[in-house]
Design an enzyme around this catalytic site. Sequence first.
Site, PDB file in Angstrom:
ATOM      1  N   TRP A 102      19.848  -2.867  52.606  1.00 59.41           N
ATOM      2  CA  TRP A 102      20.935  -2.666  51.639  1.00 59.41           C
ATOM      3  C   TRP A 102      21.250  -3.969  50.920  1.00 59.41           C
ATOM      4  CZ3 TRP A 102      20.808   2.045  50.611  1.00 59.41           C
ATOM      5  CH2 TRP A 102      20.711   3.043  51.598  1.00 59.41           C
ATOM      6  N   ASP A 172      29.836  -5.548  51.279  1.00 61.66           N
ATOM      7  CA  ASP A 172      29.504  -4.142  51.488  1.00 61.66           C
ATOM      8  C   ASP A 172      29.936  -3.782  52.906  1.00 61.66           C
ATOM      9  OD1 ASP A 172      28.355  -1.666  51.926  1.00 61.66           O
ATOM     10  OD2 ASP A 172      26.350  -2.229  51.228  1.00 61.66           O
ATOM     11  N   LYS A 196      30.156   7.075  56.032  1.00 62.15           N
ATOM     12  CA  LYS A 196      29.881   6.531  57.360  1.00 62.15           C
ATOM     13  C   LYS A 196      31.148   6.591  58.212  1.00 62.15           C
ATOM     14  CE  LYS A 196      25.826   5.303  55.582  1.00 62.15           C
ATOM     15  NZ  LYS A 196      25.628   4.190  54.736  1.00 62.15           N
TER      16      LYS A 196
HETATM   17  C1  LIG Z   1      24.627   3.833  53.610  1.00 57.99           C
HETATM   18  C2  LIG Z   1      24.773   2.464  53.064  1.00 57.99           C
HETATM   19  C3  LIG Z   1      24.578   2.182  51.699  1.00 57.99           C
HETATM   20  C4  LIG Z   1      24.159   3.247  50.703  1.00 57.99           C
HETATM   21  O1  LIG Z   1      25.209   4.093  50.470  1.00 57.99           O
HETATM   22  P1  LIG Z   1      25.134   5.270  49.388  1.00 57.99           P
HETATM   23  O2  LIG Z   1      26.543   5.758  49.400  1.00 57.99           O
HETATM   24  O3  LIG Z   1      24.136   6.270  49.883  1.00 57.99           O
HETATM   25  O4  LIG Z   1      24.731   4.677  48.095  1.00 57.99           O
HETATM   26  C5  LIG Z   1      24.769   0.891  51.266  1.00 57.99           C
HETATM   27  N1  LIG Z   1      25.134  -0.084  52.115  1.00 57.99           N
HETATM   28  C6  LIG Z   1      25.313   0.142  53.433  1.00 57.99           C
HETATM   29  C7  LIG Z   1      25.719  -0.983  54.324  1.00 57.99           C
HETATM   30  C8  LIG Z   1      25.134   1.422  53.943  1.00 57.99           C
HETATM   31  O5  LIG Z   1      25.329   1.656  55.249  1.00 57.99           O
END
Ligand SMILES: *Cc1c(COP(=O)(O)O)cnc(C)c1O
Length: 362
Positions: A102, A172, A196
């Site tokens: 990511w 993030d 999540k």
């Molecule tokens: C799941 C995830 C993403 C991607 O998320 P989307 O909502 O599918 O774009 C990005 N960063 C992290 C840390 C993630 O766990």
Amino acid sequence: MKRVYNFSAGPSVLPEPVLKKAADEMLCYKDSGMSVMEMSHRSKVYESIIQGAEALLRELIDIPDNYKVLFLQGGASSQFAMIPLNLIGKTGRADYVITGQWAKKAAEEAARYGEVNIVASSADKVFNYIPDLNSDNFDRGASYFHITSNNTIYGTRYTTLPDTGDVPLVSDMSSCILSEKVDVSKFGLIYAGAQKNMGPAGVTVVIIRDDLIGNSFDITPTMFKYDIHAKNNSLYNTPPTYSIYVLKLVLEWLKELGGVSVMQSINEQKAKVLYDYLDEGKMFKGTVVKKDRSLMNIPFITESEDLNAKFISEAKAAGFENLKGHRTVGGMRASIYNAMPLQGVLDLVDFMKKFERENKNV
Ligand SMILES: *Cc1c(COP(=O)(O)O)cnc(C)c1O
């Protein structure tokens, strides 16, 4: 009806009381005579939902008044572009730490709009640790400094934050928001896809300090401008209304439970149960350097691919779903987000012990 223990990395388990409440209110929300899905996002009743969600989030993680909370669409992945499109124009440069896929995607996207400096990377060991950050490698003229607080695929997390001085820290937090206490004032921007740890897919939360709003490139699409969404309280266009409603129910559940510090101690307890077993047992091993272990995503392996596959299939038959690890790591991964009860982890470890006894001589 049978519900399994769902260890999916995302979309993932939601608290059962939340699902029940949503079911109860499905046909008629309060006295509106309609489902939340059917109501205008400009109605008074919906206003109370979106404003209530924001107020609860502000209360739960103590968001200072000089930050805006935005409910956006496009997932965390859209933020990989939205952040540079709004922030990098200040100096044309940004710092990124590469701690997984990511983070890498975020940096690659930013490189389309400015100069990206890779401060450090843990790619050399399949991202099984958080690299030491040497401030000599920081760009003091960067528009911002980007990290991924919890690395969902590899199961690592930052336990200390880099000191970036006046350079705004951007994180993030898709897979760890609300899992442990954070000091929001240490960040310029925090973003997280909801699916999540906060709710269903479809809504992404952005928490942004006021002074970082309004610096977008002229070519930035209107829908990708933070100032547009901030000015319109996330109602510039139709927001993901139902996802925001369920997110609000999750926040109510969390508040009822005692808030983030209570949640954190439960999460620490859950993670300890599994990590202790991985450290003591002979068959299953954790893959991450101990000091950087995630509280949310726990990858582990046995000595052979065949045994991994046998375990995953027997676990599934016993009601433990989605334990297969990410394809780049192999083995298993248990995602134990806020909504996974302690009992789920205790039962999983009991099952692992039983599997270890039965397969000792295989
Ligand atoms: C799941 C995830 C993403 C991607 O998320 P989307 O909502 O599918 O774009 C990005 N960063 C992290 C840390 C993630 O766990």
